[in-house]
Design a protein around this motif. Structure first.
Motif, PDB file in Angstrom:
ATOM      1  N   MET A 170      -9.434  38.723 -42.622  1.00 39.27           N
ATOM      2  CA  MET A 170      -9.323  38.598 -43.903  1.00 39.27           C
ATOM      3  C   MET A 170     -10.466  37.526 -44.195  1.00 39.27           C
ATOM      4  O   MET A 170     -10.893  36.940 -43.398  1.00 39.27           O
ATOM      5  CB  MET A 170      -8.026  37.884 -44.295  1.00 39.27           C
ATOM      6  CG  MET A 170      -6.758  38.627 -44.164  1.00 39.27           C
ATOM      7  SD  MET A 170      -5.338  37.489 -44.318  1.00 39.27           S
ATOM      8  CE  MET A 170      -4.137  38.657 -43.847  1.00 39.27           C
ATOM      9  N   SER A 210     -10.336  33.525 -48.776  1.00 41.55           N
ATOM     10  CA  SER A 210      -9.503  33.505 -50.286  1.00 41.55           C
ATOM     11  C   SER A 210      -8.515  34.461 -50.145  1.00 41.55           C
ATOM     12  O   SER A 210      -7.715  34.382 -50.844  1.00 41.55           O
ATOM     13  CB  SER A 210     -10.801  33.901 -51.160  1.00 41.55           C
ATOM     14  OG  SER A 210     -11.301  35.367 -50.775  1.00 41.55           O
ATOM     15  N   THR A 211      -8.650  35.643 -49.483  1.00 43.08           N
ATOM     16  CA  THR A 211      -7.435  36.533 -49.095  1.00 43.08           C
ATOM     17  C   THR A 211      -6.463  35.767 -48.615  1.00 43.08           C
ATOM     18  O   THR A 211      -5.227  36.162 -49.062  1.00 43.08           O
ATOM     19  CB  THR A 211      -7.931  37.871 -48.721  1.00 43.08           C
ATOM     20  OG1 THR A 211      -8.995  38.427 -49.484  1.00 43.08           O
ATOM     21  CG2 THR A 211      -6.583  38.576 -48.462  1.00 43.08           C
TER      22      THR A 211
END
Length: 251
Positions: free
Chosen positions: A99, A102-103
């Protein structure tokens, strides 16, 4: 091993003061993430409790003699909300390397919100005053234990291994007591839960601190901060829930 007073990086040698400043910034990010997640969990839990229509989606309730609602069961959606946080933990634990930070942060906030759904039933079981009192006691205990884990020079790794084994034993005991429904065993589980998560708070804080490397790529450092916040969040919530069994006044 990198010497404590100097650390090499692509840009040169960093001084001990620079390393300490970076570590403080990293740990502050961890605590900020954890605090925001706890606030989000509390907001969602209280919101569900205060809206009867939302309560009815997750819980089966009945009117108590004093006019308040009391918990008598859980709906199918309530069971989904109860076990959903585990899915988020697994996603973060096994998927964070794939990921963007931010995710991962969005998944962490979603986890905290869903956990709020699963904790909203405590307002139907315990008085608001006892919940608030237990929260502040937990916060004080957590702060002291985490500070110890951050400042101690003694390695807690051996102690941590013992606590992890104890945690597995605690989970097994809780599963067994779901069938036995023993009051004495429930008391022992609660005592053990408080002690185990008190110890894990100090151990996990030290582990998160030692994971810090000044020359990490900023993206990796942000991911480490998110996972550190998740770990301390779970320590806090579990310590709170086990203390609530002792300090909570039932409605």
């Amino acid at each position: 091993m990198v010497d404590r007073n100097t650390q090499y990086s692509p840009t040169g040698v960093r001084t001990a003061a620079e390393i300490d400043a970076g570590l403080r910034s990293y740990m502050l990010t961890v605590y900020n993430y954890m605090t925001i997640a706890l606030a989000l969990t509390g907001f969602v839990a209280l919101g569900v409790f205060q809206v009867p229509a939302l309560q009815d989606l997750f819980y089966q309730t009945a009117m108590a003699p004093d006019g308040s609602r009391m918990l008598v069961g859980v709906t199918g959606l309530g069971y989904i909300a109860m076990f959903s946080p585990l899915a988020f933990v697994l996603v973060l634990s096994f998927g964070i390397n794939r990921m963007q930070s931010s995710t991962a942060q969005l998944v962490f906030w979603a986890f905290a919100a869903v956990f709020g759904l699963s904790l909203s039933n405590i307002f139907l079981v315990y008085s608001g005053t006892s919940i608030a009192r237990t929260f502040f006691v937990t916060a004080a205990a957590f702060g002291g234990l985490s500070l110890y884990g951050y400042t101690t020079k003694k390695s807690l790794s051996a102690f941590g291994s013992f606590l992890v084994m104890g945690l597995f034993g605690l989970i097994i005991a809780m599963l067994v007591n779901m069938f036995l429904q023993s009051t004495m065993m429930q008391f022992v589980i609660s005592v053990a839960g408080v002690l185990i998560f008190a110890g894990l708070t100090a151990y996990d804080t030290q582990k998160i601190k030692l994971m810090y490397l000044e020359d990490d790529h900023p993206e990796l450092a942000r991911k480490k901060a998110i996972m550190g916040a998740l770990t301390l969040y779970l320590d806090f919530i579990n310590l709170f829930m086990f203390l609530l069994r002792f300090m909570g006044n039932r409605e």
